[in-house]
Design a protein around this motif. Structure first.
Motif, PDB file in Angstrom:
ATOM      1  N   PRO A  28       0.824  -1.205   0.000  1.00 53.16           N
ATOM      2  CA  PRO A  28       0.000   0.000   0.000  1.00 53.16           C
ATOM      3  C   PRO A  28       0.862   1.261   0.000  1.00 53.16           C
ATOM      4  O   PRO A  28       2.010   1.237   0.434  1.00 53.16           O
ATOM      5  N   CYS A  29       0.266   2.330  -0.494  1.00 52.37           N
ATOM      6  CA  CYS A  29       0.962   3.613  -0.497  1.00 52.37           C
ATOM      7  C   CYS A  29      -0.061   4.743  -0.434  1.00 52.37           C
ATOM      8  O   CYS A  29      -1.253   4.516  -0.622  1.00 52.37           O
ATOM      9  N   SER A  30       0.437   5.930  -0.172  1.00 57.31           N
ATOM     10  CA  SER A  30      -0.451   7.098  -0.149  1.00 57.31           C
ATOM     11  C   SER A  30       0.267   8.278  -0.774  1.00 57.31           C
ATOM     12  O   SER A  30       1.492   8.337  -0.789  1.00 57.31           O
ATOM     13  N   ALA A  31      -0.525   9.203  -1.288  1.00 59.00           N
ATOM     14  CA  ALA A  31       0.012  10.411  -1.913  1.00 59.00           C
ATOM     15  C   ALA A  31      -0.803  11.602  -1.447  1.00 59.00           C
ATOM     16  O   ALA A  31      -2.032  11.514  -1.323  1.00 59.00           O
ATOM     17  N   VAL A  32      -0.133  12.702  -1.207  1.00 62.03           N
ATOM     18  CA  VAL A  32      -0.816  13.947  -0.852  1.00 62.03           C
ATOM     19  C   VAL A  32      -1.312  14.590  -2.139  1.00 62.03           C
ATOM     20  O   VAL A  32      -0.558  14.738  -3.096  1.00 62.03           O
ATOM     21  N   LEU A  33      -2.585  14.941  -2.164  1.00 63.66           N
ATOM     22  CA  LEU A  33      -3.169  15.623  -3.319  1.00 63.66           C
ATOM     23  C   LEU A  33      -3.075  17.119  -3.062  1.00 63.66           C
ATOM     24  O   LEU A  33      -3.556  17.629  -2.048  1.00 63.66           O
ATOM     25  N   ALA A  47      -4.637  10.340  -1.080  1.00 59.83           N
ATOM     26  CA  ALA A  47      -5.125   9.156  -1.790  1.00 59.83           C
ATOM     27  C   ALA A  47      -4.417   7.947  -1.201  1.00 59.83           C
ATOM     28  O   ALA A  47      -3.191   7.943  -1.064  1.00 59.83           O
ATOM     29  N   LEU A  48      -5.180   6.933  -0.832  1.00 62.48           N
ATOM     30  CA  LEU A  48      -4.649   5.669  -0.332  1.00 62.48           C
ATOM     31  C   LEU A  48      -4.869   4.630  -1.416  1.00 62.48           C
ATOM     32  O   LEU A  48      -5.990   4.474  -1.918  1.00 62.48           O
ATOM     33  N   VAL A  49      -3.806   3.935  -1.799  1.00 65.83           N
ATOM     34  CA  VAL A  49      -3.871   2.960  -2.886  1.00 65.83           C
ATOM     35  C   VAL A  49      -3.338   1.625  -2.374  1.00 65.83           C
ATOM     36  O   VAL A  49      -2.238   1.566  -1.820  1.00 65.83           O
ATOM     37  N   TYR A  50      -4.146   0.573  -2.546  1.00 66.54           N
ATOM     38  CA  TYR A  50      -3.684  -0.754  -2.128  1.00 66.54           C
ATOM     39  C   TYR A  50      -4.503  -1.842  -2.810  1.00 66.54           C
ATOM     40  O   TYR A  50      -5.542  -1.580  -3.404  1.00 66.54           O
ATOM     41  N   ASN A 144      -2.388  14.634  -7.892  1.00 67.38           N
ATOM     42  CA  ASN A 144      -1.026  14.097  -7.782  1.00 67.38           C
ATOM     43  C   ASN A 144      -0.963  12.804  -8.584  1.00 67.38           C
ATOM     44  O   ASN A 144      -1.989  12.324  -9.060  1.00 67.38           O
ATOM     45  N   THR A 145       0.237  12.275  -8.731  1.00 68.57           N
ATOM     46  CA  THR A 145       0.444  11.067  -9.523  1.00 68.57           C
ATOM     47  C   THR A 145       0.891   9.915  -8.633  1.00 68.57           C
ATOM     48  O   THR A 145       1.324  10.121  -7.498  1.00 68.57           O
ATOM     49  N   MET A 146       0.817   8.702  -9.169  1.00 74.61           N
ATOM     50  CA  MET A 146       1.304   7.543  -8.445  1.00 74.61           C
ATOM     51  C   MET A 146       2.790   7.640  -8.187  1.00 74.61           C
ATOM     52  O   MET A 146       3.314   7.021  -7.260  1.00 74.61           O
ATOM     53  N   ASN A 147       3.520   8.413  -8.983  1.00 72.43           N
ATOM     54  CA  ASN A 147       4.952   8.596  -8.743  1.00 72.43           C
ATOM     55  C   ASN A 147       5.214   9.203  -7.366  1.00 72.43           C
ATOM     56  O   ASN A 147       6.287   9.020  -6.793  1.00 72.43           O
ATOM     57  N   ALA A 148       4.246   9.936  -6.824  1.00 71.39           N
ATOM     58  CA  ALA A 148       4.387  10.560  -5.504  1.00 71.39           C
ATOM     59  C   ALA A 148       3.944   9.626  -4.386  1.00 71.39           C
ATOM     60  O   ALA A 148       4.068   9.966  -3.216  1.00 71.39           O
ATOM     61  N   CYS A 149       3.421   8.483  -4.744  1.00 72.95           N
ATOM     62  CA  CYS A 149       2.884   7.538  -3.770  1.00 72.95           C
ATOM     63  C   CYS A 149       4.016   6.908  -2.953  1.00 72.95           C
ATOM     64  O   CYS A 149       4.950   6.345  -3.512  1.00 72.95           O
ATOM     65  N   LYS A 150       3.934   7.020  -1.651  1.00 73.28           N
ATOM     66  CA  LYS A 150       4.967   6.490  -0.739  1.00 73.28           C
ATOM     67  C   LYS A 150       4.363   5.534   0.259  1.00 73.28           C
ATOM     68  O   LYS A 150       3.291   5.664   0.686  1.00 73.28           O
TER      69      LYS A 150
END
Length: 150
Positions: A28-33, A47-50, A144-150
Protein backbone atom coordinates in the motif's frame (compact mmCIF):
# COMPACT_ATOMS: atom_id res chain seq x y z
CA UNK A 1 26.05 2.27 -46.09
CA UNK A 2 26.68 0.34 -42.85
CA UNK A 3 26.43 3.55 -40.82
CA UNK A 4 23.15 4.41 -42.54
CA UNK A 5 21.71 0.97 -41.75
CA UNK A 6 22.84 1.26 -38.12
CA UNK A 7 21.13 4.66 -37.76
CA UNK A 8 17.93 3.35 -39.36
CA UNK A 9 17.96 0.32 -37.07
CA UNK A 10 18.50 2.38 -33.90
CA UNK A 11 15.90 5.01 -34.78
CA UNK A 12 13.43 2.38 -35.95
CA UNK A 13 13.74 0.29 -32.79
CA UNK A 14 13.28 3.38 -30.59
CA UNK A 15 10.13 4.34 -32.50
CA UNK A 16 8.63 0.85 -32.59
CA UNK A 17 9.26 -0.08 -28.96
CA UNK A 18 9.83 3.04 -26.87
CA UNK A 19 10.92 2.50 -23.29
CA UNK A 20 8.04 2.90 -20.87
CA UNK A 21 8.93 4.83 -17.75
CA UNK A 22 7.45 3.08 -14.75
CA UNK A 23 7.36 4.40 -11.23
CA UNK A 24 8.84 2.21 -8.53
CA UNK A 25 5.71 2.13 -6.37
CA UNK A 26 4.93 -0.59 -3.87
CA UNK A 27 1.51 -0.94 -2.32
CA UNK A 28 0.00 0.00 0.00
CA UNK A 29 0.96 3.61 -0.50
CA UNK A 30 -0.45 7.10 -0.15
CA UNK A 31 0.01 10.41 -1.91
CA UNK A 32 -0.82 13.95 -0.85
CA UNK A 33 -3.17 15.62 -3.32
CA UNK A 34 -2.16 19.23 -3.85
CA UNK A 35 -4.22 22.18 -5.15
CA UNK A 36 -3.72 22.96 -8.84
CA UNK A 37 -4.31 26.70 -8.37
CA UNK A 38 -3.41 29.21 -5.69
CA UNK A 39 -7.13 30.02 -5.30
CA UNK A 40 -7.51 26.85 -3.20
CA UNK A 41 -4.32 27.06 -1.13
CA UNK A 42 -6.00 25.58 1.98
CA UNK A 43 -7.38 22.58 0.12
CA UNK A 44 -5.46 19.32 0.57
CA UNK A 45 -6.21 15.68 0.15
CA UNK A 46 -4.77 12.20 0.43
CA UNK A 47 -5.12 9.16 -1.79
CA UNK A 48 -4.65 5.67 -0.33
CA UNK A 49 -3.87 2.96 -2.89
CA UNK A 50 -3.68 -0.75 -2.13
CA UNK A 51 -4.70 -4.24 -3.30
CA UNK A 52 -7.98 -5.70 -2.01
CA UNK A 53 -9.37 -9.21 -2.43
CA UNK A 54 -13.13 -8.85 -2.10
CA UNK A 55 -14.13 -11.83 -4.28
CA UNK A 56 -12.65 -15.27 -4.96
CA UNK A 57 -11.16 -13.91 -8.19
CA UNK A 58 -7.88 -12.00 -8.38
CA UNK A 59 -7.17 -8.92 -6.23
CA UNK A 60 -8.25 -5.49 -7.40
CA UNK A 61 -6.73 -2.10 -6.73
CA UNK A 62 -8.56 0.20 -4.32
CA UNK A 63 -8.17 3.97 -4.50
CA UNK A 64 -9.70 6.06 -1.74
CA UNK A 65 -9.59 9.82 -1.48
CA UNK A 66 -10.01 12.06 1.55
CA UNK A 67 -10.09 15.84 0.92
CA UNK A 68 -10.35 18.84 3.26
CA UNK A 69 -11.08 22.56 2.93
CA UNK A 70 -12.53 22.33 -0.57
CA UNK A 71 -14.54 25.32 -1.77
CA UNK A 72 -18.33 25.07 -1.76
CA UNK A 73 -18.98 23.43 -5.16
CA UNK A 74 -21.53 26.01 -6.35
CA UNK A 75 -18.99 28.86 -6.00
CA UNK A 76 -17.22 27.48 -9.12
CA UNK A 77 -20.35 27.29 -11.29
CA UNK A 78 -23.10 24.74 -11.87
CA UNK A 79 -21.63 22.07 -9.56
CA UNK A 80 -23.07 20.37 -6.49
CA UNK A 81 -20.37 17.91 -5.42
CA UNK A 82 -16.97 16.36 -5.92
CA UNK A 83 -15.69 13.21 -7.55
CA UNK A 84 -12.49 11.27 -7.37
CA UNK A 85 -10.99 10.81 -10.82
CA UNK A 86 -8.15 8.37 -11.46
CA UNK A 87 -6.76 7.89 -14.95
CA UNK A 88 -3.98 6.40 -17.01
CA UNK A 89 -3.29 8.97 -19.75
CA UNK A 90 -4.62 7.93 -23.17
CA UNK A 91 -5.86 4.58 -21.76
CA UNK A 92 -8.63 4.49 -19.16
CA UNK A 93 -10.22 6.45 -16.33
CA UNK A 94 -12.36 5.81 -13.28
CA UNK A 95 -14.80 8.20 -11.58
CA UNK A 96 -16.23 7.80 -8.11
CA UNK A 97 -18.39 10.04 -5.98
CA UNK A 98 -16.97 11.78 -2.93
CA UNK A 99 -19.39 12.21 -0.04
CA UNK A 100 -19.33 15.12 2.44
CA UNK A 101 -19.21 14.54 6.18
CA UNK A 102 -21.85 16.32 8.27
CA UNK A 103 -19.37 18.88 9.62
CA UNK A 104 -20.53 22.46 9.37
CA UNK A 105 -18.71 25.02 7.27
CA UNK A 106 -16.12 22.95 5.48
CA UNK A 107 -16.91 19.23 5.32
CA UNK A 108 -14.39 16.51 4.62
CA UNK A 109 -15.10 14.83 1.28
CA UNK A 110 -14.29 11.13 0.95
CA UNK A 111 -14.95 8.17 -1.31
CA UNK A 112 -13.38 5.13 -2.92
CA UNK A 113 -13.38 2.70 -5.81
CA UNK A 114 -12.41 -0.93 -5.20
CA UNK A 115 -12.58 -2.62 -8.59
CA UNK A 116 -9.63 -1.37 -10.64
CA UNK A 117 -8.02 -4.26 -12.52
CA UNK A 118 -5.47 -2.29 -14.57
CA UNK A 119 -1.90 -1.57 -13.51
CA UNK A 120 -2.19 2.01 -12.26
CA UNK A 121 1.55 2.58 -11.77
CA UNK A 122 1.55 5.51 -14.22
CA UNK A 123 -1.79 7.00 -13.20
CA UNK A 124 -2.95 10.36 -11.89
CA UNK A 125 -5.42 10.89 -9.05
CA UNK A 126 -7.61 13.98 -8.86
CA UNK A 127 -10.45 15.61 -6.97
CA UNK A 128 -12.77 17.35 -9.42
CA UNK A 129 -15.98 19.32 -9.21
CA UNK A 130 -19.08 17.55 -10.51
CA UNK A 131 -22.74 18.07 -11.26
CA UNK A 132 -24.62 14.99 -10.06
CA UNK A 133 -27.75 15.81 -12.09
CA UNK A 134 -26.04 16.19 -15.48
CA UNK A 135 -23.02 13.95 -14.85
CA UNK A 136 -20.76 16.80 -15.92
CA UNK A 137 -17.24 16.59 -14.53
CA UNK A 138 -15.73 19.97 -13.73
CA UNK A 139 -12.29 21.44 -13.17
CA UNK A 140 -9.55 19.79 -11.14
CA UNK A 141 -9.12 21.08 -7.59
CA UNK A 142 -6.49 18.63 -6.23
CA UNK A 143 -4.04 16.37 -8.07
CA UNK A 144 -1.03 14.10 -7.78
CA UNK A 145 0.44 11.07 -9.52
CA UNK A 146 1.30 7.54 -8.45
CA UNK A 147 4.95 8.60 -8.74
CA UNK A 148 4.39 10.56 -5.50
CA UNK A 149 2.88 7.54 -3.77
CA UNK A 150 4.97 6.49 -0.74
Amino acid sequence: MKKMMLVVLIVGSAMISPVQVKADVSMPCSAVLEPVTTDNANAKGAALVYKVKLTPSFPRTSVSIHANHLPVPSTAGDYDGYEGFTFIPNEISWRFKLFPTPEEGSPTWAGRIDDITADITNSTMEVRLSNTKTGKLGPVILRNTMNACK
